[in-house]
Each structure stands twice: as structure tokens, then as C-alpha cells.
Design a protein around this motif. Structure first.
Motif, mmCIF file in Angstrom:
data_model
loop_
_atom_site.group_PDB
_atom_site.id
_atom_site.type_symbol
_atom_site.label_atom_id
_atom_site.label_comp_id
_atom_site.label_asym_id
_atom_site.label_seq_id
_atom_site.Cartn_x
_atom_site.Cartn_y
_atom_site.Cartn_z
ATOM 1 N N LYS A 1 0.820 -1.213 0.000
ATOM 2 C CA LYS A 1 0.000 0.000 0.000
ATOM 3 C C LYS A 1 0.853 1.262 0.000
ATOM 4 O O LYS A 1 0.519 2.252 -0.660
ATOM 5 N N PHE B 1 -8.182 0.590 -2.160
ATOM 6 C CA PHE B 1 -7.999 -0.853 -2.246
ATOM 7 C C PHE B 1 -9.285 -1.585 -1.896
ATOM 8 O O PHE B 1 -10.043 -1.160 -1.030
ATOM 9 N N GLU C 1 -10.026 -5.305 -0.495
ATOM 10 C CA GLU C 1 -9.223 -6.359 0.102
ATOM 11 C C GLU C 1 -10.050 -7.603 0.398
ATOM 12 O O GLU C 1 -11.202 -7.508 0.801
ATOM 13 N N CYS D 1 -8.959 1.514 -8.594
ATOM 14 C CA CYS D 1 -8.935 0.774 -7.334
ATOM 15 C C CYS D 1 -8.115 -0.498 -7.526
ATOM 16 O O CYS D 1 -8.322 -1.240 -8.482
ATOM 17 N N HIS D 2 -7.170 -0.728 -6.637
ATOM 18 C CA HIS D 2 -6.355 -1.933 -6.705
ATOM 19 C C HIS D 2 -6.975 -2.998 -5.804
ATOM 20 O O HIS D 2 -7.351 -2.719 -4.672
ATOM 21 N N MET E 1 -2.412 -9.036 -6.639
ATOM 22 C CA MET E 1 -2.799 -7.660 -6.916
ATOM 23 C C MET E 1 -3.378 -7.573 -8.319
ATOM 24 O O MET E 1 -2.834 -8.147 -9.260
ATOM 25 N N THR F 1 -5.032 -4.673 -11.092
ATOM 26 C CA THR F 1 -5.261 -3.263 -11.373
ATOM 27 C C THR F 1 -5.596 -3.085 -12.847
ATOM 28 O O THR F 1 -5.162 -3.866 -13.698
#
Length: 286
Positions: free
Chosen positions: A18, A26, A28, A63-64, A85, A87
Motif C-alpha cells: 500500500k 484498495f 481487500e 482501485c487496486h 494484486m 489493477t
């Protein structure tokens, strides 16, 4: 290469990702507890470098998505923690993926991470970039814990037992159920190598939850035991004895938070035993 090893909290790995993506939001998906990992010195530096390079391909406004899970390969003796991850990739940044300068820098980061016992895999699919970082979990019992993915639930109330089982199964656990302490002990005796957590009501017809816990402790001194009760009773939690408490009624969120405490205590207790066998490994609680 400095081959000194350190132990890092799993949460620090997420924070490292992060921090390398400032200003990003994010989504999660995390397990109940992210265990410590054992890394060579300098791994976090190259993790940051790799994430920053991956961010150059993605759009910082997007937004990841972070997804943390375990990888248990039957052909390997270790248990690995995987941080995934995802993206979005904007059209004007996609050419960077074939830029020689970017590829050389990423190749160096990938090489250094492998040298630090971290595997990096990334690929493009349509308009998204996906990457996985794999870290070795610390502790000789880590793999055994993940294989003990069953939960024993002992509860005489049909509604509470069935609704709790549905929540746990929805989280991916295999659930063994019993209505009484006697049948619960029988279930545990037959599946003790698979049970990683016992959830038991305190007040039941016949032997109560405390009696069941004492009988289980004769077979397994470390398995976490979560007491549940709706009669106003409060049992002090004792991580050293691996006993925890959750009051009824409880929501799915409160239940999973309690399970997270149980697994956290289990890992920390096993870390202490691991240090007795591997005292040369320093700890870094960042």
C-alpha cells in the motif's frame, strides 16, 4: 548477497504494498489471520520496487484489488502466503509493458525477489494487470495448521448450530458438528489431526463446554477452543491456554473476528516453540 533471514508480520507485507501505491484505494479479501513470513534481508525493498514498477503500467486512479490466500502444494513441504494484486491498465500505458527499459528494471526486481525467496508472477489479460507475490510462511507447523482446516462445532441449539455452520462453510472451512459434549469428544478423537479449532457452547444438556475442553486438552494441548454462550457468562480469554470467548448472539463479522483471534494466538504460540528450535532467526516486528 546477504543471506541473513528475518521474520516479518504478514500485515507489514500488505502495508508495504500500500505504501508503494500512495493515493490509491484498495478492495481487500483477507484470511482470518495473516501469519508471519520468513524472508532474506532486503526483501521488502525489492517488493516495493516491483510494486512501483507494476503501478507504472496501471492507472493510479483505479482501485487496486488485494487478495491474500495460502498455497499448499502437495509436492512441496512448505506453505506459502500469496498476495495477489489486480489493477486496470489504461490504453496509453499498455505500451510500457514492452518497453525495454521497464522490462529490464522489472527483470532485475524479479531476479532480486527470487534471490530473497519470494516468487513473482505477473501477466496481462484484456485491460487488467495481475500479479502474485509468494512468500514462505515461517514456522515448522505452518503447513500442518493449513491442513487442519476443519472446525468442530458443538452446540445443542439447532438454529445456532446450523446458522454458524453455514457461515463457516461459506468461508471455506470444513465443519464437523455435534449436539452434545459426548458426541463432540467422539468427533474430535476420530478427526483430531484435521481439526484446527473447536467451537463449543458452554451450557448444554449433560457435560458442559468446560468439561469437553478438559477432555480435548488430554488429547491436544494446543488446539484453540472458542467458548460461546448466551446466558450472560463471560469467560476471560487466555491465549497462553488457547481459550477464547464469544457472546451470543453474534454476527458473521463477530464470529470471524473471534476465529481470527484464535488463529493469531495459535500462530504466536507456535512461533515461541519454533524459536526454541531455531533461535538463530531474528524477529522484526515492524
Amino acid at each position: 548477497m546477504n543471506d541473513r533471514t528475518e521474520i516479518y508480520k504478514g500485515e507489514e507485507l500488505l502495508n508495504c504494498v500500500k505504501r508503494s501505491l500512495p493515493g490509491c484505494t484498495f478492495e481487500e479479501k483477507l484470511p482470518d489471520y495473516v501469519p508471519p513470513v520468513i524472508l532474506h534481508t532486503g526483501a521488502l525493498k525489492w517488493l516495493s520496487v516491483a510494486v512501483e514498477l507494476l503501478a507504472e503500467i496501471g492507472s493510479s486512479a483505479e482501485c487496486h484489488r488485494l487478495h491474500v490466500h495460502y498455497a499448499d502444494d502437495r509436492d512441496r513441504s512448505d506453505c506459502r502466503l500469496v498476495i495477489s494484486m489486480e489493477t486496470s491498465v489504461s490504453a496509453n500505458r499498455r505500451p510500457l509493458a514492452v518497453d525495454h527499459t521497464w522490462a529490464d528494471r522489472m527483470g532485475q526486481a524479479e531476479h532480486e525477489l527470487i534471490a530473497h525467496s519470494v516468487a513473482l508472477k505477473y501477466f496481462f489479460e484484456q485491460d487488467a494487470l495481475y500479479c502474485n507475490f509468494e512468500f514462505p510462511v515461517f514456522g515448522r507447523n505452518a503447513t500442518k495448521l493449513r491442513h487442519r482446516n476443519s472446525i468442530l462445532l458443538v452446540e445443542d441449539d439447532n438454529f445456532v448450530r446450523n446458522s454458524t455452520r453455514e457461515i463457516l462453510e461459506g468461508e471455506g472451512y470444513r465443519v464437523l458438528t455435534a449436539e452434545r459434549a459426548e458426541s463432540g469428544l467422539d468427533q474430535f478423537s476420530r478427526a483430531s489431526k484435521e481439526v484446527g479449532l473447536v467451537i463449543t457452547d458452554l451450557t448444554m444438556p449433560g457435560p458442559d463446554g468446560f468439561t469437553l475442553a478438559k477432555a480435548i486438552r488430554l488429547q491436544d494441548k494446543r488446539v484453540p477452543i472458542l467458548f460461546i454462550s448466551g446466558f450472560g457468562a463471560v469467560v476471560p480469554e487466555d491465549p497462553a491456554m488457547q481459550t477464547y470467548f464469544l457472546a451470543k448472539p453474534y454476527s458473521a463479522r463477530l464470529l470471524m473476528a473471534a476465529i481470527g483471534r484464535c488463529f493469531r494466538g495459535y500462530h504466536e504460540l507456535n512461533l515461541l516453540h519454533a524459536f526454541e528450535q531455531e533461535p538463530h532467526v531474528p524477529t522484526v516486528w515492524l
